[in-house]
Design an enzyme around this catalytic site. Structure first.
Site, PDB file in Angstrom:
ATOM      1  N   ALA A 253       0.853  -1.181   0.000  1.00 47.54           N
ATOM      2  CA  ALA A 253       0.000   0.000   0.000  1.00 47.54           C
ATOM      3  C   ALA A 253       0.892   1.233   0.000  1.00 47.54           C
ATOM      4  O   ALA A 253       2.059   1.161   0.384  1.00 47.54           O
ATOM      5  CB  ALA A 253      -0.888  -0.003   1.242  1.00 47.54           C
ATOM      6  N   LYS A 254       0.295   2.361  -0.416  1.00 49.56           N
ATOM      7  CA  LYS A 254       1.110   3.575  -0.510  1.00 49.56           C
ATOM      8  C   LYS A 254       1.673   4.000   0.836  1.00 49.56           C
ATOM      9  O   LYS A 254       2.706   4.635   0.921  1.00 49.56           O
ATOM     10  CB  LYS A 254       0.269   4.704  -1.091  1.00 49.56           C
ATOM     11  CG  LYS A 254       0.039   4.518  -2.576  1.00 49.56           C
ATOM     12  CD  LYS A 254      -0.274   5.830  -3.267  1.00 49.56           C
ATOM     13  CE  LYS A 254      -0.392   5.637  -4.759  1.00 49.56           C
ATOM     14  NZ  LYS A 254      -1.766   5.777  -5.234  1.00 49.56           N
TER      15      LYS A 254
END
Ligand code: GLU
Length: 274
Positions: A253-254
């Site tokens: 995930a970012k």
């Protein structure tokens, strides 16, 4: 000779790119090259609160570092630009109007709270929340001075119909409307289209012939096929890539900055190590 193939990479600048994005984008580039086609960079920056110009700058830098190259994009231009979604609002408004004329969308006044309360059954845990249909057939009167773009709109899905497609990577796919997904938001009352509507409008307008993206979006593809239908447009081909996971099996995930391309580069990795 040009093959007519047009692919795209469509990053959202809400954080730094990680290896998962790079893998999908490199696959998209590979597909375009193998087909002798073109690759377009489109910046999906509709979420004004979360998209930041610093991330967009970082994006271009990270993409180049990862060995990506595109034929059209914000920095190059072309006949189907602009290439930032935030500059393409008129196109999305026009599409909403066309869908409204088909009567395949309805205005929805349900709040998140209404929906949370209505769909609190334990079997919903972790799964897709299916819209319970409250506003499906309910009349909606605009307030004085309110425009249709200041209302939430949902696409009315053909309940019970199987939406099937052949994925170029994963083979045959099938989802049942009304069961795997319900009436979904295509327009938000803050004046912007949902992801689903914006990508379809852009993929049509940009003449995209194959969409390459992560397999977390398979269900979105089924939804989007219904938007193509509603707009009377031929859908492109689809090619979904497996997600990149960390050592614990969790998808990247970012927010996992440690796994961003920036950090890899800072740690001395080269694009080949990717
Ligand atoms: N901007 C979307 C994302 O980053 C792109 C999805 C797509 O390729 O349609 O997930």
């Amino acid at each position: 000779m040009e093959s007519g193939y047009r692919g795209r990479i469509a990053p959202t600048p809400t954080g730094y790119m990680h290896r998962g994005h790079a893998r999908t984008f490199l696959t998209a580039q590979e597909r375009a090259r193998v087909e002798g086609g073109e690759l377009i960079l489109r910046v999906e920056d509709l979420d004004r609160d979360r998209c930041k110009s610093e991330f967009e700058d970082a994006l271009a830098e990270d993409l180049k570092w990862a060995g990506l190259d595109w034929d059209e994009g914000p920095d190059i231009g072309g006949s189907c630009g602009p290439y930032r979604q935030s500059e393409r609002l008129a196109l999305y408004q026009d599409a909403l109007e066309r869908i409204r004329l088909q009567r395949t969308a309805f205005p929805c006044r349900c709040s998140r709270k209404d929906l949370r309360e209505a769909t609190q059954a334990p079997h919903d845990e972790g799964g897709e929340l299916i819209y319970p249909g409250f506003c499906r057939d309910r009349p909606y009167l605009l307030e004085a001075g309110q425009s249709v773009f200041e209302v939430n709109w949902r696409l009315r899905v053909p309940a019970g119909e199987t939406v099937a497609f052949e994925d170029g990577n994963l083979g045959p796919q099938a989802f049942v409307a009304g069961q795997d997904f319900g009436d979904f938001v295509i327009w938000r009352k803050d004046g912007i289209p949902s992801y689903e509507l914006a990508v379809v409008v852009d993929d049509i307008a940009m003449g995209i012939t194959e969409v390459v993206r992560g397999e977390d979006l398979l269900l979105s593809t089924a939804r989007q096929l219904l938007i193509y239908r509603s707009l009377g447009a031929e859908p492109p081909a689809f090619f979904h890539c497996p997600l990149v996971r960390d050592e614990t099996g969790r998808r990247l995930a970012k927010r996992d900055n440690a796994l961003s391309l920036r950090e890899l580069r800072r740690g001395g990795a080269s694009a080949d190590d990717l």
